[in-house]
Design a protein around this motif. Structure first.
Motif, PDB file in Angstrom:
ATOM      1  N   LEU A  56       0.668  -1.212  -0.199  1.00  0.00           N
ATOM      2  CA  LEU A  56      -0.380   0.084  -0.212  1.00  0.00           C
ATOM      3  C   LEU A  56       0.404   1.210  -0.412  1.00  0.00           C
ATOM      4  N   MET A  57       0.253   2.009  -0.457  1.00  0.00           N
ATOM      5  CA  MET A  57       1.015   3.835  -0.477  1.00  0.00           C
ATOM      6  C   MET A  57       0.222   4.102   0.190  1.00  0.00           C
ATOM      7  N   THR A  58       0.080   5.160   0.907  1.00  0.00           N
ATOM      8  CA  THR A  58      -1.029   6.157   1.895  1.00  0.00           C
ATOM      9  C   THR A  58      -0.186   7.791   1.928  1.00  0.00           C
ATOM     10  N   GLU A  59      -1.580   8.653   2.346  1.00  0.00           N
ATOM     11  CA  GLU A  59      -0.458   9.441   2.381  1.00  0.00           C
ATOM     12  C   GLU A  59      -2.321  10.705   3.201  1.00  0.00           C
ATOM     13  N   GLU A  60      -2.008  11.728   4.471  1.00  0.00           N
ATOM     14  CA  GLU A  60      -2.830  12.752   3.572  1.00  0.00           C
ATOM     15  C   GLU A  60      -3.730  13.440   2.099  1.00  0.00           C
ATOM     16  N   ILE A  61      -4.441  12.780   1.934  1.00  0.00           N
ATOM     17  CA  ILE A  61      -5.336  13.126   0.372  1.00  0.00           C
ATOM     18  C   ILE A  61      -6.239  13.295   0.278  1.00  0.00           C
ATOM     19  N   ASN A  62      -7.510  13.635  -0.289  1.00  0.00           N
ATOM     20  CA  ASN A  62      -8.798  12.765  -0.335  1.00  0.00           C
ATOM     21  C   ASN A  62      -9.026  12.886   0.873  1.00  0.00           C
ATOM     22  N   HIS A  63      -8.626  12.948   1.999  1.00  0.00           N
ATOM     23  CA  HIS A  63      -9.494  13.312   3.567  1.00  0.00           C
ATOM     24  C   HIS A  63      -9.673  11.781   3.690  1.00  0.00           C
ATOM     25  N   SER A  64      -7.864  11.043   4.134  1.00  0.00           N
ATOM     26  CA  SER A  64      -7.988   9.678   3.460  1.00  0.00           C
ATOM     27  C   SER A  64      -7.970   9.110   5.498  1.00  0.00           C
ATOM     28  N   TYR A  65      -7.113   9.996   6.447  1.00  0.00           N
ATOM     29  CA  TYR A  65      -6.813  10.095   7.999  1.00  0.00           C
ATOM     30  C   TYR A  65      -7.925  10.729   8.639  1.00  0.00           C
ATOM     31  N   GLU A  66      -7.946  12.204   7.982  1.00  0.00           N
ATOM     32  CA  GLU A  66      -8.775  12.753   8.532  1.00  0.00           C
ATOM     33  C   GLU A  66     -10.405  13.040   7.773  1.00  0.00           C
ATOM     34  N   GLY A  67     -11.309  12.432   8.274  1.00  0.00           N
ATOM     35  CA  GLY A  67     -12.439  12.188   7.625  1.00  0.00           C
ATOM     36  C   GLY A  67     -12.671  10.695   6.950  1.00  0.00           C
ATOM     37  N   GLY A  68     -11.267   9.809   7.594  1.00  0.00           N
ATOM     38  CA  GLY A  68     -11.127   8.608   6.482  1.00  0.00           C
ATOM     39  C   GLY A  68     -10.303   7.429   7.478  1.00  0.00           C
ATOM     40  N   LEU A  69      -9.433   6.845   7.550  1.00  0.00           N
ATOM     41  CA  LEU A  69      -8.886   6.062   8.283  1.00  0.00           C
ATOM     42  C   LEU A  69      -8.627   6.048   9.709  1.00  0.00           C
ATOM     43  N   TYR A  70      -8.222   7.566   9.909  1.00  0.00           N
ATOM     44  CA  TYR A  70      -8.822   7.996  11.413  1.00  0.00           C
ATOM     45  C   TYR A  70      -9.526   7.839  12.219  1.00  0.00           C
ATOM     46  N   ALA A 236      -6.921   2.390  21.527  1.00  0.00           N
ATOM     47  CA  ALA A 236      -6.905   4.714  20.966  1.00  0.00           C
ATOM     48  C   ALA A 236      -6.651   4.782  20.216  1.00  0.00           C
ATOM     49  N   ASN A 237      -7.260   5.735  19.633  1.00  0.00           N
ATOM     50  CA  ASN A 237      -6.750   7.128  18.746  1.00  0.00           C
ATOM     51  C   ASN A 237      -7.065   5.984  17.717  1.00  0.00           C
ATOM     52  N   GLY A 238      -8.009   4.994  17.106  1.00  0.00           N
ATOM     53  CA  GLY A 238      -7.155   4.342  16.975  1.00  0.00           C
ATOM     54  C   GLY A 238      -7.914   4.549  15.349  1.00  0.00           C
ATOM     55  N   THR A 239      -7.908   2.982  14.074  1.00  0.00           N
ATOM     56  CA  THR A 239      -8.346   3.194  12.768  1.00  0.00           C
ATOM     57  C   THR A 239      -9.802   3.414  12.186  1.00  0.00           C
ATOM     58  N   ARG A 240     -10.339   2.931  11.730  1.00  0.00           N
ATOM     59  CA  ARG A 240     -11.849   2.400  11.289  1.00  0.00           C
ATOM     60  C   ARG A 240     -12.084   1.494  11.222  1.00  0.00           C
ATOM     61  N   ILE A 241     -13.128   0.360  10.805  1.00  0.00           N
ATOM     62  CA  ILE A 241     -12.688  -0.888  11.329  1.00  0.00           C
ATOM     63  C   ILE A 241     -12.652  -1.447   9.782  1.00  0.00           C
ATOM     64  N   ASP A 242     -14.177  -1.112   9.137  1.00  0.00           N
ATOM     65  CA  ASP A 242     -14.534  -0.935   7.530  1.00  0.00           C
ATOM     66  C   ASP A 242     -13.084  -1.343   7.014  1.00  0.00           C
ATOM     67  N   LEU A 497      -7.045   5.592  -1.114  1.00  0.00           N
ATOM     68  CA  LEU A 497      -8.704   6.583  -0.372  1.00  0.00           C
ATOM     69  C   LEU A 497      -9.178   7.863  -0.497  1.00  0.00           C
ATOM     70  N   VAL A 498     -10.190   7.268  -0.226  1.00  0.00           N
ATOM     71  CA  VAL A 498     -10.984   8.881  -1.169  1.00  0.00           C
ATOM     72  C   VAL A 498     -12.858   9.015   0.478  1.00  0.00           C
ATOM     73  N   ASN A 499     -12.953  10.276   0.689  1.00  0.00           N
ATOM     74  CA  ASN A 499     -14.174  10.402   1.378  1.00  0.00           C
ATOM     75  C   ASN A 499     -14.511  10.972   0.066  1.00  0.00           C
ATOM     76  N   VAL A 500     -15.807  10.429  -0.718  1.00  0.00           N
ATOM     77  CA  VAL A 500     -16.007  10.447  -1.548  1.00  0.00           C
ATOM     78  C   VAL A 500     -16.843  11.858  -1.346  1.00  0.00           C
ATOM     79  N   ASN A 501     -17.450  12.350   0.037  1.00  0.00           N
ATOM     80  CA  ASN A 501     -18.130  13.933  -0.395  1.00  0.00           C
ATOM     81  C   ASN A 501     -17.410  14.638  -1.416  1.00  0.00           C
ATOM     82  N   SER A 502     -18.395  15.557  -1.902  1.00  0.00           N
ATOM     83  CA  SER A 502     -18.173  16.629  -2.204  1.00  0.00           C
ATOM     84  C   SER A 502     -17.475  17.847  -1.447  1.00  0.00           C
TER      85      SER A 502
END
Ligand code: AHR
Length: 645
Positions: A56-70, A236-242, A497-502
């Protein structure tokens, strides 16, 4: 080896004799391509397959963590503001209550968070409370019978303000879904923890918000509001299960982090200064991301490493190398030395024992065991550095890292000559047709040079996530990666990852889409899952004759399990007959095929229709040493064939 895509296409031949064991038939075309004869010499291994090929390659883009995996539910829990006020927070007031909120730059919480939200309540009552609310990241998923862990730093001007109520509230009905009371807010900063426990909820949705209210007049100062649902492995301070479950299904062997452009920042001052992303949240100032939104760094270096641990991935740690996205660079020599030292400290934080300076910080942060790291990447896309400084910058980092950590493999992001890299990172963002044309890209690559890491690649078709046409481009490209995985040690699709909200996305397409409640895999995601699930450890000799121009294949073998993995990609609108021959060996019982296909290249999955294009697994009637298989139009399939003794 002859490659199949150079052979002639004979289209529009009616296939009236589908006497085949495959042909699971989602494609509508009755026309067929020139039959392909694929011969596999199962007992003649010609090359090793890299066990770390897929990751996997990852970075904070498309709300990958903030509003995403975090899994943090509150957006802007550190109350940052702009000209319009405090972002993402709104007043709760009505009836007889009167309140206002503002940013207070004189009442800081910590050196990292030197300001606070000032809530001034002139009037409030139990019938008419006043306070603030936060709508989360495009909504807030609230589930039935669930415990949410929250916290907030608060202080008051006097204790007269009384108890503070925190709650989860349904947007439309105003129904309180869970609430708790903080009764001990004093006149100095206190870190207040609370639990919000829901009961039965009629319908799970994202139309909910978080409220903090009081019922008496007074002043409150607030900072660092957090709220977490249950997380993967209960961290604690973890990741989203799905999302973690979807990533686990990709069988990733590594995680390249923290970027990408996110590592670089727009300018040097925005570099990924990892030391500001570790330790208690109250000591993390956050930073501007090149993707246009603020990163709180609640998901920091240790969280990346724990993500690796949770999914059994090896960390591929990218260190900032003195070049930022808009073209600034740090001059090699003394100016670069602090960044080199930071990289050494970062490696020590991840890998050092408790007796080391930075290893002891990691232990204090809650992770006693060192992480194991094999690869360190120096910079990101440094071929864009027009100053030509990368050769010297890479050399300065490489010498220092190799002196202290000789066992580490170093990855360069552009060709260099002064200090030889172990691995070169190359990136490809192409159309499907370009990948089809470039499938043999690595067939002739010099085997004596550095190994290759295809650290970012994707077929850029479909939005916000790739469609089936893109998946076909990806799968074709992956056949080339597998064929050359003696030299390609790792490869990773990007972005992940992408948060699909406009308004949440900056880049298309992205592999996995989600909103606050749901997530889905794109056709390209399923192609990755299928290829990585059956990787094998050697590539046996094989050759193909015939086949249409958009037919691609790869064969690998799991030598311990005596299984062949035959990946066939038919990116054309016509059926592709394939005669598979296994001279000298026979297929054992229980062959299977996993098939991904659809009616046309634009077919895709969406947040509302997540299962339009998903793999279908079926038994495959393969006996003896020959199989006639029809690969449907627009199809990707992995044949899993056990070999008899
Ligand atoms: O994946 C998106 C961006 O593409 C990455 O941040 C960067 O490395 C590349 O240019």
């Amino acid at each position: 080896m002859r490659t199949c895509h150079t052979t002639l296409k004979l289209s529009a031949i009616l296939c009236l004799c589908a006497l085949v064991a495959g042909g699971l038939g989602a494609g509508v075309s009755l026309a067929q391509n020139t039959p392909a004869n694929l011969t596999i010499h199962a007992d003649q291994p010609v090359a090793k397959v890299s066990p770390t090929l897929y990751g996997l390659m990852t970075e904070e883009i498309n709300h990958s963590y903030e509003g995403g995996l975090y899994s943090e539910l509150i957006q802007n829990g550190t109350f940052r503001s702009d000209w319009s006020g405090i972002l993402d927070w709104y007043l709760v007031q009505g009836g007889s209550s009167v309140a206002k909120m503002s940013e207070d730059r004189t009442t800081g919480l910590s050196a990292a968070l030197p300001y606070s939200l000032h809530l001034e309540v002139d009037g409030a009552s139990p019938k008419s409370p006043a306070g603030i609310l936060n709508g989360g990241f495009w909504g807030m998923a609230v589930r039935a019978n669930t415990t949410y862990h929250g916290s907030i730093y608060a202080k008051a001007d006097t204790t007269e303000i009384g108890p503070v109520t925190v709650s989860l509230v349904a947007d439309q009905s105003g129904r309180v879904l869970a609430s708790a009371v903080i009764s001990d807010v004093g006149t100095t900063w206190g870190d207040h923890h609370f639990l919000l426990k829901t009961g039965e909820i009629d319908a799970v949705s994202t139309a909910n918000h978080f409220e903090l209210t009081v019922t008496h007049a007074g002043s409150l100062w607030l900072n660092l509001a957090t709220l977490f649902p249950p997380s993967y492995h209960d961290r604690a301070n973890g990741t989203r299960i799905d999302l973690m479950q979807k990533l686990a299904a990709m069988h990733p062997s590594f995680l390249r982090f923290p970027g990408g452009n996110y590592l670089e920042g727009n300018q040097i001052t925005d570099w990924y200064d990892w030391k500001k992303t570790v330790g208690p949240l109250v000591n993390r100032p956050g930073h501007a991301s090149p993707w246009g939104y603020w990163s709180t760094d609640g998901f920091g270096l240790l969280e990346f490493l724990e993500w690796c641990e949770d999914l059994h991935m090896q960390p591929v740690l990218a260190v900032y190398a003195g070049y930022s996205l808009r073209g600034e660079h740090v001059t090699p020599g003394p100016d670069l030395e602090p960044y080199v030292q930071s990289a050494l400290d970062e490696i020590e934080y991840a890998t050092g024992g408790a007796e080391t300076t930075w290893g002891s910080h990691r232990v204090a942060d809650g992770h006693a065991d060192p992480f194991h790291i094999t690869y360190v990447e120096i910079g990101n896309e440094d071929m864009f550095d027009r100053s030509g400084s990368y050769d010297a910058r890479f050399a300065q980092f490489a010498k220092a890292i190799r002196a202290k950590y000789p066992e580490l493999q170093l990855i360069a992001t552009a060709p260099v000559t002064t200090e030889k890299p172990d691995v070169l990172d190359e990136h490809y963002y192409l159309r499907a047709s370009q990948f089809f044309d470039d499938v043999t890209h690595y067939d002739k690559t010099d085997r004596k040079g550095p190994k290759i890491f295809v650290g970012e690649w994707a077929t850029r078709e479909g939005t916000p996530t790739p469609n089936l046409g893109a998946a076909l481009g990806d799968a074709a490209w992956m056949t080339g990666l597998e064929r050359n995985s003696d030299i390609i040690v790792m490869a990773s699709y990007a972005p992940l990852l992408v948060n699909v909200n406009s308004g949440a996305s900056e880049w298309v397409p992205d592999l996995i889409g989600y909103d606050a409640l749901r997530s889905y895999g794109s056709p390209s995601y399923y192609a990755q899952v299928m290829f990585a699930a059956r990787l094998g450890d050697v590539r046996p000799a094989s050759e193909v004759n015939g086949g249409g121009p958009r037919f691609f294949y790869s064969v690998t073998e799991d030598t311990a399990g005596r299984r062949l993995f035959i990946k066939l990609v038919n990116a054309s609108s016509d059926v592709q007959p394939v005669k598979i021959s296994l001279p000298g060996v026979s297929a054992g019982p229980d062959s299977q095929v996993s098939l991904l296909s659809g009616r046309d290249t634009q077919a895709t999955n969406t947040i509302d229709h997540p299962a339009n294009i998903v793999p279908v697994d079926r038994p495959l009637a393969f006996t003896g040493n020959t199989l006639n298989y029809d690969a449907p139009a627009y199809s990707i399939q992995v044949l899993d064939v056990p070999l008899s003794e």
